[in-house]
Design a protein around this motif. Sequence first.
Motif, PDB file in Angstrom:
ATOM      1  N   ALA A 233      49.454  48.225  42.894  1.00  0.00           N
ATOM      2  CA  ALA A 233      49.602  48.578  41.483  1.00  0.00           C
ATOM      3  C   ALA A 233      48.316  48.352  40.699  1.00  0.00           C
ATOM      4  O   ALA A 233      47.540  47.449  40.997  1.00  0.00           O
ATOM      5  N   THR A 234      48.134  49.191  39.676  1.00  0.00           N
ATOM      6  CA  THR A 234      47.049  49.005  38.718  1.00  0.00           C
ATOM      7  C   THR A 234      47.438  47.891  37.755  1.00  0.00           C
ATOM      8  O   THR A 234      48.604  47.781  37.347  1.00  0.00           O
ATOM      9  N   LEU A 235      46.483  47.050  37.389  1.00  0.00           N
ATOM     10  CA  LEU A 235      46.727  45.946  36.473  1.00  0.00           C
ATOM     11  C   LEU A 235      46.214  46.304  35.085  1.00  0.00           C
ATOM     12  O   LEU A 235      45.135  46.897  34.946  1.00  0.00           O
ATOM     13  N   THR A 236      46.973  45.937  34.065  1.00  0.00           N
ATOM     14  CA  THR A 236      46.594  46.233  32.692  1.00  0.00           C
ATOM     15  C   THR A 236      46.771  44.998  31.823  1.00  0.00           C
ATOM     16  O   THR A 236      47.788  44.291  31.926  1.00  0.00           O
TER      17      THR A 236
ATOM     18  N   LEU B  51      42.480  47.557  35.440  1.00  0.00           N
ATOM     19  CA  LEU B  51      41.850  47.253  36.723  1.00  0.00           C
ATOM     20  C   LEU B  51      42.618  47.980  37.820  1.00  0.00           C
ATOM     21  O   LEU B  51      43.826  47.799  37.971  1.00  0.00           O
ATOM     22  N   ASP B  52      41.910  48.823  38.562  1.00  0.00           N
ATOM     23  CA  ASP B  52      42.508  49.572  39.670  1.00  0.00           C
ATOM     24  C   ASP B  52      42.027  48.955  40.979  1.00  0.00           C
ATOM     25  O   ASP B  52      40.878  49.183  41.382  1.00  0.00           O
ATOM     26  N   PRO B  53      42.871  48.172  41.673  1.00  0.00           N
ATOM     27  CA  PRO B  53      42.433  47.505  42.903  1.00  0.00           C
ATOM     28  C   PRO B  53      42.059  48.484  44.014  1.00  0.00           C
ATOM     29  O   PRO B  53      41.193  48.188  44.824  1.00  0.00           O
TER      30      PRO B  53
ATOM     31  N   VAL C 183      37.133  49.055  37.037  1.00  0.00           N
ATOM     32  CA  VAL C 183      37.637  48.375  35.845  1.00  0.00           C
ATOM     33  C   VAL C 183      37.136  49.131  34.629  1.00  0.00           C
ATOM     34  O   VAL C 183      35.966  49.532  34.563  1.00  0.00           O
ATOM     35  N   SER C 184      38.025  49.335  33.665  1.00  0.00           N
ATOM     36  CA  SER C 184      37.610  49.975  32.415  1.00  0.00           C
ATOM     37  C   SER C 184      38.169  49.192  31.234  1.00  0.00           C
ATOM     38  O   SER C 184      39.176  48.482  31.359  1.00  0.00           O
TER      39      SER C 184
ATOM     40  N   ILE D 158      32.505  39.165  42.926  1.00  0.00           N
ATOM     41  CA  ILE D 158      33.165  37.909  42.553  1.00  0.00           C
ATOM     42  C   ILE D 158      33.839  38.060  41.195  1.00  0.00           C
ATOM     43  O   ILE D 158      34.987  37.625  41.000  1.00  0.00           O
ATOM     44  N   GLU D 159      33.157  38.690  40.238  1.00  0.00           N
ATOM     45  CA  GLU D 159      33.729  38.880  38.908  1.00  0.00           C
ATOM     46  C   GLU D 159      34.977  39.766  38.976  1.00  0.00           C
ATOM     47  O   GLU D 159      35.948  39.540  38.250  1.00  0.00           O
ATOM     48  N   PHE D 160      34.941  40.781  39.858  1.00  0.00           N
ATOM     49  CA  PHE D 160      36.108  41.657  40.027  1.00  0.00           C
ATOM     50  C   PHE D 160      37.302  40.838  40.518  1.00  0.00           C
ATOM     51  O   PHE D 160      38.426  40.983  40.007  1.00  0.00           O
ATOM     52  N   ARG D 161      37.074  39.981  41.510  1.00  0.00           N
ATOM     53  CA  ARG D 161      38.177  39.186  42.038  1.00  0.00           C
ATOM     54  C   ARG D 161      38.668  38.165  41.013  1.00  0.00           C
ATOM     55  O   ARG D 161      39.878  37.896  40.925  1.00  0.00           O
ATOM     56  N   LEU D 162      37.760  37.586  40.245  1.00  0.00           N
ATOM     57  CA  LEU D 162      38.174  36.670  39.176  1.00  0.00           C
ATOM     58  C   LEU D 162      39.081  37.379  38.170  1.00  0.00           C
ATOM     59  O   LEU D 162      40.157  36.879  37.825  1.00  0.00           O
ATOM     60  N   LEU D 163      38.648  38.547  37.714  1.00  0.00           N
ATOM     61  CA  LEU D 163      39.436  39.283  36.727  1.00  0.00           C
ATOM     62  C   LEU D 163      40.788  39.680  37.309  1.00  0.00           C
ATOM     63  O   LEU D 163      41.814  39.632  36.612  1.00  0.00           O
ATOM     64  N   SER D 164      40.806  40.049  38.596  1.00  0.00           N
ATOM     65  CA  SER D 164      42.072  40.399  39.246  1.00  0.00           C
ATOM     66  C   SER D 164      43.048  39.230  39.186  1.00  0.00           C
ATOM     67  O   SER D 164      44.224  39.409  38.854  1.00  0.00           O
ATOM     68  N   ARG D 165      42.555  38.038  39.512  1.00  0.00           N
ATOM     69  CA  ARG D 165      43.433  36.858  39.494  1.00  0.00           C
ATOM     70  C   ARG D 165      43.947  36.582  38.082  1.00  0.00           C
ATOM     71  O   ARG D 165      45.125  36.276  37.888  1.00  0.00           O
ATOM     72  N   PHE D 166      43.074  36.678  37.109  1.00  0.00           N
ATOM     73  CA  PHE D 166      43.498  36.455  35.723  1.00  0.00           C
ATOM     74  C   PHE D 166      44.547  37.488  35.293  1.00  0.00           C
ATOM     75  O   PHE D 166      45.541  37.155  34.641  1.00  0.00           O
ATOM     76  N   MET D 167      44.315  38.759  35.652  1.00  0.00           N
ATOM     77  CA  MET D 167      45.215  39.825  35.196  1.00  0.00           C
ATOM     78  C   MET D 167      46.548  39.823  35.932  1.00  0.00           C
ATOM     79  O   MET D 167      47.538  40.347  35.419  1.00  0.00           O
ATOM     80  N   GLU D 168      46.584  39.227  37.113  1.00  0.00           N
ATOM     81  CA  GLU D 168      47.846  39.087  37.830  1.00  0.00           C
ATOM     82  C   GLU D 168      48.773  38.101  37.129  1.00  0.00           C
ATOM     83  O   GLU D 168      49.998  38.244  37.189  1.00  0.00           O
ATOM     84  N   ARG D 169      48.192  37.106  36.467  1.00  0.00           N
ATOM     85  CA  ARG D 169      48.987  36.077  35.781  1.00  0.00           C
ATOM     86  C   ARG D 169      48.420  35.789  34.393  1.00  0.00           C
ATOM     87  O   ARG D 169      47.889  34.704  34.149  1.00  0.00           O
ATOM     88  N   PRO D 170      48.482  36.739  33.465  1.00  0.00           N
ATOM     89  CA  PRO D 170      47.945  36.478  32.117  1.00  0.00           C
ATOM     90  C   PRO D 170      48.682  35.321  31.450  1.00  0.00           C
ATOM     91  O   PRO D 170      49.902  35.177  31.597  1.00  0.00           O
ATOM     92  N   GLY D 171      47.908  34.501  30.763  1.00  0.00           N
ATOM     93  CA  GLY D 171      48.494  33.347  30.088  1.00  0.00           C
ATOM     94  C   GLY D 171      48.510  32.090  30.935  1.00  0.00           C
ATOM     95  O   GLY D 171      48.623  30.978  30.401  1.00  0.00           O
ATOM     96  N   ARG D 172      48.403  32.232  32.246  1.00  0.00           N
ATOM     97  CA  ARG D 172      48.388  31.051  33.111  1.00  0.00           C
ATOM     98  C   ARG D 172      47.006  30.415  33.089  1.00  0.00           C
ATOM     99  O   ARG D 172      45.994  31.110  33.145  1.00  0.00           O
ATOM    100  N   VAL D 173      46.976  29.092  33.021  1.00  0.00           N
ATOM    101  CA  VAL D 173      45.713  28.363  33.076  1.00  0.00           C
ATOM    102  C   VAL D 173      45.408  28.015  34.527  1.00  0.00           C
ATOM    103  O   VAL D 173      46.204  27.358  35.209  1.00  0.00           O
ATOM    104  N   PHE D 174      44.260  28.496  35.014  1.00  0.00           N
ATOM    105  CA  PHE D 174      43.806  28.205  36.369  1.00  0.00           C
ATOM    106  C   PHE D 174      42.724  27.129  36.310  1.00  0.00           C
ATOM    107  O   PHE D 174      41.758  27.260  35.557  1.00  0.00           O
ATOM    108  N   SER D 175      42.874  26.095  37.116  1.00  0.00           N
ATOM    109  CA  SER D 175      41.806  25.095  37.217  1.00  0.00           C
ATOM    110  C   SER D 175      40.647  25.700  38.011  1.00  0.00           C
ATOM    111  O   SER D 175      40.795  26.701  38.715  1.00  0.00           O
ATOM    112  N   ARG D 176      39.491  25.065  37.894  1.00  0.00           N
ATOM    113  CA  ARG D 176      38.337  25.537  38.658  1.00  0.00           C
ATOM    114  C   ARG D 176      38.607  25.466  40.157  1.00  0.00           C
ATOM    115  O   ARG D 176      38.198  26.352  40.910  1.00  0.00           O
ATOM    116  N   GLU D 177      39.282  24.411  40.586  1.00  0.00           N
ATOM    117  CA  GLU D 177      39.585  24.262  42.018  1.00  0.00           C
ATOM    118  C   GLU D 177      40.533  25.364  42.487  1.00  0.00           C
ATOM    119  O   GLU D 177      40.380  25.896  43.594  1.00  0.00           O
TER     120      GLU D 177
END
Length: 228
Positions: A132-135, A141-143, A148-149, A160-179
Amino acid sequence: MAPIQAQVLLVEDEPAQAEIMTYNLNAEGFAVRHATNGEEAMQMIREDLPDLIILDWMMPLLSGIEVCRRIKTSDATKHIPIIMLSARSEEVDSVRGLDTGADDYVTKPYSVKELMARARTQLRRTQSAAVATLTYEDIVLDPESHRVSRDNQDLNLGPIEFRLLSRFMERPGRVFSREQLLDLVWGRGIFLDSRTVDVHVARLRKSITRNGGTDPIRTVRGAGYSLG
């Protein structure tokens, strides 16, 4: 078990290593093709795109880093996951490999069981990403096409930035620790300073706000980062 007949290209010039890996990959249900140098690998990729590439860093004719760079800068091949193998264990080397576009980095000597598990993980990630495309707001973001547009304007993100954004967009609002982000984006077992995450989040922010958009990434002091 890996999906039956998933195509793996193994790029390894040491016969003993290649034989062991081929045996274990076959046992996991992978169909394996083997290249003994970087030039041969590029030719085999042009002939038939694999589902996964396991790539040794130190290769004759064309280094693993250069093979990785060429694969990840081509629209036709940049979606293919790459596991980089190397005897180089210094953090700067793993960072270089990942920044070149490798999806995972394994240092020699390695556990064959762990390598097989990482191969399965990369295939699952690719297969699930193609669903699925993430919005998020005006960011799309089209995996599958690795594009990304924002506000209908293409953004140029590093791997790396693409994968970071993918993780964020999969779970918007969730706080991810650096680890957590190190595990999700760089892969388990990659020993990097958590400040590496800060560097790449800063790069991501710069890219997605380049055309004047607001910054949707929130820094949560003492906790990590969140999208929104």
